[in-house]
Design a protein around this motif. Sequence first.
Motif: not given
Length: 571
Positions: A126-146
């Motif tokens: 229902d929405g966009n990424n809302s990440l915890n402080a220990g997680r960067t958008q770059q890390q999320s993007d890389q995991e999604l791409n993989d």
Amino acid sequence: MPLQAAAAPAGAVDMKMDAVLSVDVSTSMNESDVNKVSNEAMKMFIDMASVQGDKIGLVAYTDQVMREKALLPINSAADKQDLKSFIDKLSKGPYTDIAVGVREAVKVLESGTEPGHVPLIVLMTDGNNSLNAGRTQQQSDQELNDAIKKAQDKGIPIYTIGLNADGTLNKAALERISNETKGKSFITSTADNLPQILSEIYASHFKLKVVPLTGFVANGQFQDVKVTIPNASVQEANISIMSSKPVEVKLFDPSGKEQKIPSDRVVYTASSAYSLLKVLTPAQGDWKLQVKGVQKEKININLVYNYDLQLVMEPLASTTLKPGDEVQVQAYLQSAGQKTADADLYKGLKASAVLTDLDTKKTEEKPLTIGAQGIAGSFKVSDAHDYELKIKAEGANFLRETAPVKLTAKSSGAASKPASETAKEPAAGALSPTVWAAMIAGALVLAGAVLYALSAYRKANKGFVGQLVIEVKDEDTGERTNPQYRKLNAFKGKVTLHQLLQLAPEFAETQNIVFRPGPNDTVLLHNATSCVVEKGGRVFDAAKGKEIRANDRIKIALQNVNKSISVEYLK
């Protein structure tokens, strides 16, 4: 009313799915889906699954996996209820990371997919990424791409559903996930549309169509709805009734006889958002559905047919062409591994040859002719390019495509010799006896060559009699394909096993296994590969050609993949 178990119809053979429902359970869903319609939509998807054979798993994610259920084989009503009870117990969390939902869904399929089943993922958020402080958008993007790359490699389409209640949804991100994995993306501003969307995904994945039936505003009495079963190849008719209030239903077959609900042929489930009738092997004709709803309640009704139906292209006479060549194509519908005799399936059907130029990446469609028992037509290739061909057939209730076949119109002729290498003409003058002798010998050689060429031409164009029945067995799992019946009269002189297997790249090593017409209506097999051929459990040496008679059955063990092919010759 609880789901009642129903036995699968005898002899039914259809596609089974391995599906993972990956749902965002962040706390924001409490606002965008107040009535938990998303839960009911997932339950309806589960109810639409076949009564036996499908597998469904679930992932509930925020920025981590909150709960997970491995692929569960659906073999009873209790199995479906187990999944629905799991959905009712999902808990919420404060963050959202779509990469987690995609990654974990792919992992579930990696560890539990059934050979021969069709995989898919339904990702709901229902929405966009809302990440915890220990997680960067770059890390999320890389995991999604993989995770997307893994889904691409394994042929797993991801269908995304964006619940855009507050208008801030990143639609492009969801569309990218679906586009790159050959799924579809759906965006809605209200959770009320989720049951309809899940129906569309189910139908789209199996190349079926959602057929809207007559909706109405309830008046507190039973109201009639016509349900047409168009032909005898329908295995299941899924009738979904969307209403936020309870309904009562009655069902009458084409003879007017009321059907017991539930029964061994009618499965019924109901929830706060939908009711679903699944009619197994329904008789062809017009059925009558009666629905009684709460007065002034709007009721929508949809129908999805499940078919045991494939579209098969007849092997082409040749896949090597020249620009301007006309290609004749034929195809037919197949049910339970056999060419269907149900002429009603072809009524109203539209078909086309879909030709993709692999050099220019342009695709064009050529209309084909529909007959009572098949599809036929022709088209021309215009350029010296490589092509991919498939046939598409679309009816009112289903869409089917054949496996693609590669064609080439690129010339491979030898280059002409330079002038310096050509022989000079002899000077004019009297011919010596030696020259006369050479001319006579040459004439005899030429006559012999003409006779040999004529014999070779007749041999190359000799017709076949009968057909070959082909089955492929996976030696690792023991799974077998349905028998494929290949008529041989479409070929002259020879046909390769690779052609009979629709030129599938997996079986490329069979291109040097050749069948030729033999004497007395037999077939000669020539094996110029390292594949081992057996007949009656003994090695069958066909390197120099072996005769196959009517009702002979041989087994060919492939070397590049752990599969075997059985071939039976029928006259």
